[in-house]
Design a protein around this motif. Structure first.
Motif, PDB file in Angstrom:
ATOM      1  N   MET A   1       0.855  -1.176   0.000  1.00 42.11           N
ATOM      2  CA  MET A   1       0.000   0.000   0.000  1.00 42.11           C
ATOM      3  C   MET A   1       0.896   1.232   0.000  1.00 42.11           C
ATOM      4  N   ASP A   2       0.557   2.196  -0.847  1.00 47.57           N
ATOM      5  CA  ASP A   2       1.355   3.415  -0.885  1.00 47.57           C
ATOM      6  C   ASP A   2       0.970   4.330   0.283  1.00 47.57           C
ATOM      7  N   LYS A   3       1.833   5.272   0.564  1.00 46.70           N
ATOM      8  CA  LYS A   3       1.675   6.156   1.722  1.00 46.70           C
ATOM      9  C   LYS A   3       0.393   6.993   1.627  1.00 46.70           C
ATOM     10  N   GLN A   4       0.048   7.496   0.454  1.00 50.44           N
ATOM     11  CA  GLN A   4      -1.151   8.308   0.284  1.00 50.44           C
ATOM     12  C   GLN A   4      -2.407   7.493   0.594  1.00 50.44           C
ATOM     13  N   THR A   5      -2.459   6.264   0.092  1.00 52.25           N
ATOM     14  CA  THR A   5      -3.610   5.399   0.363  1.00 52.25           C
ATOM     15  C   THR A   5      -3.706   5.099   1.848  1.00 52.25           C
ATOM     16  N   GLN A   6      -2.578   4.830   2.477  1.00 50.14           N
ATOM     17  CA  GLN A   6      -2.563   4.571   3.919  1.00 50.14           C
ATOM     18  C   GLN A   6      -3.109   5.772   4.684  1.00 50.14           C
ATOM     19  N   THR A   7      -2.657   6.964   4.318  1.00 50.54           N
ATOM     20  CA  THR A   7      -3.132   8.190   4.975  1.00 50.54           C
ATOM     21  C   THR A   7      -4.636   8.367   4.788  1.00 50.54           C
ATOM     22  N   GLU A   8      -5.130   8.093   3.586  1.00 50.24           N
ATOM     23  CA  GLU A   8      -6.566   8.215   3.313  1.00 50.24           C
ATOM     24  C   GLU A   8      -7.376   7.215   4.136  1.00 50.24           C
ATOM     25  N   ILE A   9      -6.872   6.006   4.252  1.00 48.65           N
ATOM     26  CA  ILE A   9      -7.560   4.982   5.057  1.00 48.65           C
ATOM     27  C   ILE A   9      -7.557   5.372   6.529  1.00 48.65           C
ATOM     28  N   GLU A  10      -6.419   5.828   7.022  1.00 49.73           N
ATOM     29  CA  GLU A  10      -6.338   6.268   8.417  1.00 49.73           C
ATOM     30  C   GLU A  10      -7.284   7.433   8.680  1.00 49.73           C
ATOM     31  N   ALA A  11      -7.346   8.379   7.753  1.00 43.24           N
ATOM     32  CA  ALA A  11      -8.245   9.527   7.907  1.00 43.24           C
ATOM     33  C   ALA A  11      -9.703   9.070   7.919  1.00 43.24           C
ATOM     34  N   ALA A  12     -10.042   8.125   7.053  1.00 46.67           N
ATOM     35  CA  ALA A  12     -11.415   7.613   7.011  1.00 46.67           C
ATOM     36  C   ALA A  12     -11.758   6.892   8.311  1.00 46.67           C
ATOM     37  N   ALA A  13     -10.816   6.117   8.841  1.00 42.81           N
ATOM     38  CA  ALA A  13     -11.052   5.417  10.109  1.00 42.81           C
ATOM     39  C   ALA A  13     -11.218   6.414  11.249  1.00 42.81           C
ATOM     40  N   PHE A  14     -10.429   7.476  11.241  1.00 46.80           N
ATOM     41  CA  PHE A  14     -10.538   8.513  12.260  1.00 46.80           C
ATOM     42  C   PHE A  14     -11.904   9.187  12.191  1.00 46.80           C
ATOM     43  N   ARG A  15     -12.340   9.537  10.973  1.00 40.87           N
ATOM     44  CA  ARG A  15     -13.663  10.158  10.832  1.00 40.87           C
ATOM     45  C   ARG A  15     -14.762   9.211  11.307  1.00 40.87           C
ATOM     46  N   ARG A  16     -14.608   7.934  11.051  1.00 46.24           N
ATOM     47  CA  ARG A  16     -15.600   6.947  11.501  1.00 46.24           C
ATOM     48  C   ARG A  16     -15.604   6.853  13.026  1.00 46.24           C
ATOM     49  N   MET A  17     -14.428   6.943  13.652  1.00 46.32           N
ATOM     50  CA  MET A  17     -14.359   6.926  15.109  1.00 46.32           C
ATOM     51  C   MET A  17     -15.072   8.148  15.687  1.00 46.32           C
ATOM     52  N   LEU A  18     -14.856   9.323  15.088  1.00 51.40           N
ATOM     53  CA  LEU A  18     -15.543  10.525  15.562  1.00 51.40           C
ATOM     54  C   LEU A  18     -17.051  10.377  15.403  1.00 51.40           C
ATOM     55  N   GLU A  19     -17.488   9.802  14.300  1.00 54.82           N
ATOM     56  CA  GLU A  19     -18.919   9.562  14.088  1.00 54.82           C
ATOM     57  C   GLU A  19     -19.468   8.601  15.147  1.00 54.82           C
ATOM     58  N   HIS A  20     -18.693   7.583  15.456  1.00 53.45           N
ATOM     59  CA  HIS A  20     -19.104   6.621  16.489  1.00 53.45           C
ATOM     60  C   HIS A  20     -19.235   7.314  17.844  1.00 53.45           C
ATOM     61  N   PHE A  21     -18.241   8.121  18.207  1.00 50.27           N
ATOM     62  CA  PHE A  21     -18.326   8.878  19.459  1.00 50.27           C
ATOM     63  C   PHE A  21     -19.542   9.795  19.456  1.00 50.27           C
ATOM     64  N   ASP A  22     -19.821  10.405  18.310  1.00 43.79           N
ATOM     65  CA  ASP A  22     -20.970  11.302  18.221  1.00 43.79           C
ATOM     66  C   ASP A  22     -22.280  10.537  18.417  1.00 43.79           C
ATOM     67  N   ASN A  23     -22.322   9.327  17.917  1.00 41.59           N
ATOM     68  CA  ASN A  23     -23.523   8.495  18.084  1.00 41.59           C
ATOM     69  C   ASN A  23     -23.630   7.877  19.469  1.00 41.59           C
ATOM     70  N   ARG A  24     -22.558   7.903  20.241  1.00 43.44           N
ATOM     71  CA  ARG A  24     -22.538   7.300  21.573  1.00 43.44           C
ATOM     72  C   ARG A  24     -22.230   8.335  22.642  1.00 43.44           C
ATOM     73  N   LYS A  25     -23.017   9.405  22.621  1.00 45.11           N
ATOM     74  CA  LYS A  25     -22.851  10.442  23.633  1.00 45.11           C
ATOM     75  C   LYS A  25     -23.157   9.912  25.031  1.00 45.11           C
ATOM     76  N   ASP A  26     -23.855   8.768  25.098  1.00 46.29           N
ATOM     77  CA  ASP A  26     -24.149   8.149  26.385  1.00 46.29           C
ATOM     78  C   ASP A  26     -22.895   7.598  27.058  1.00 46.29           C
ATOM     79  N   VAL A  27     -21.867   7.359  26.288  1.00 42.48           N
ATOM     80  CA  VAL A  27     -20.607   6.866  26.854  1.00 42.48           C
ATOM     81  C   VAL A  27     -19.842   8.064  27.390  1.00 42.48           C
ATOM     82  N   GLN A  28     -19.680   8.077  28.685  1.00 38.29           N
ATOM     83  CA  GLN A  28     -19.025   9.198  29.352  1.00 38.29           C
ATOM     84  C   GLN A  28     -17.511   9.095  29.224  1.00 38.29           C
ATOM     85  N   ASN A  29     -16.832  10.248  29.258  1.00 37.84           N
ATOM     86  CA  ASN A  29     -15.377  10.256  29.173  1.00 37.84           C
ATOM     87  C   ASN A  29     -14.737   9.424  30.265  1.00 37.84           C
TER      88      ASN A  29
END
Length: 98
Positions: A1-29
């Motif tokens: 996998m080239d570096k650009q593709t890796q960065t894009e995948i990591e960014a997509a996973a990060f955005r998905r994690m933020l979306e998950h946190f947003d959907n799980r506001k019931d989970v306290q820090n």
């Protein structure tokens, strides 16, 4: 996998994690800290550090807004509950092992 593709995948996973946190506001820090050793605030600090390493000026509150999807104080007022004595005890127990 080239570096650009890796960065894009990591960014997509990060955005998905933020979306998950947003959907799980019931989970306290504090629950995240007990179970995973990090929370939304930790993620905000890491985000800010990564931005600054790349020459992007960002304060902690700006980074929190990215992670929380709104100003932290607004999120806190709407969703954050007071930690229970049990949660605080669990948190303290997890900190002793560090």
């Amino acid at each position: 996998m080239d570096k650009q593709t890796q960065t894009e995948i990591e960014a997509a996973a990060f955005r998905r994690m933020l979306e998950h946190f947003d959907n799980r506001k019931d989970v306290q820090n504090i629950d995240l800290m007990i179970m995973a050793g990090f929370c939304r605030n930790c993620l905000s600090k890491w985000y800010r550090a990564a931005a600054e390493e790349r020459g992007v000026e960002m304060d902690y509150e700006q980074a929190r807004e990215v992670i929380y999807g709104e100003p932290y104080n607004s999120w806190k007022d709407k969703y954050q509950e007071k930690a229970t004595p049990e949660q605080l005890a669990q948190f303290e127990a997890t900190q002793k092992g560090k």
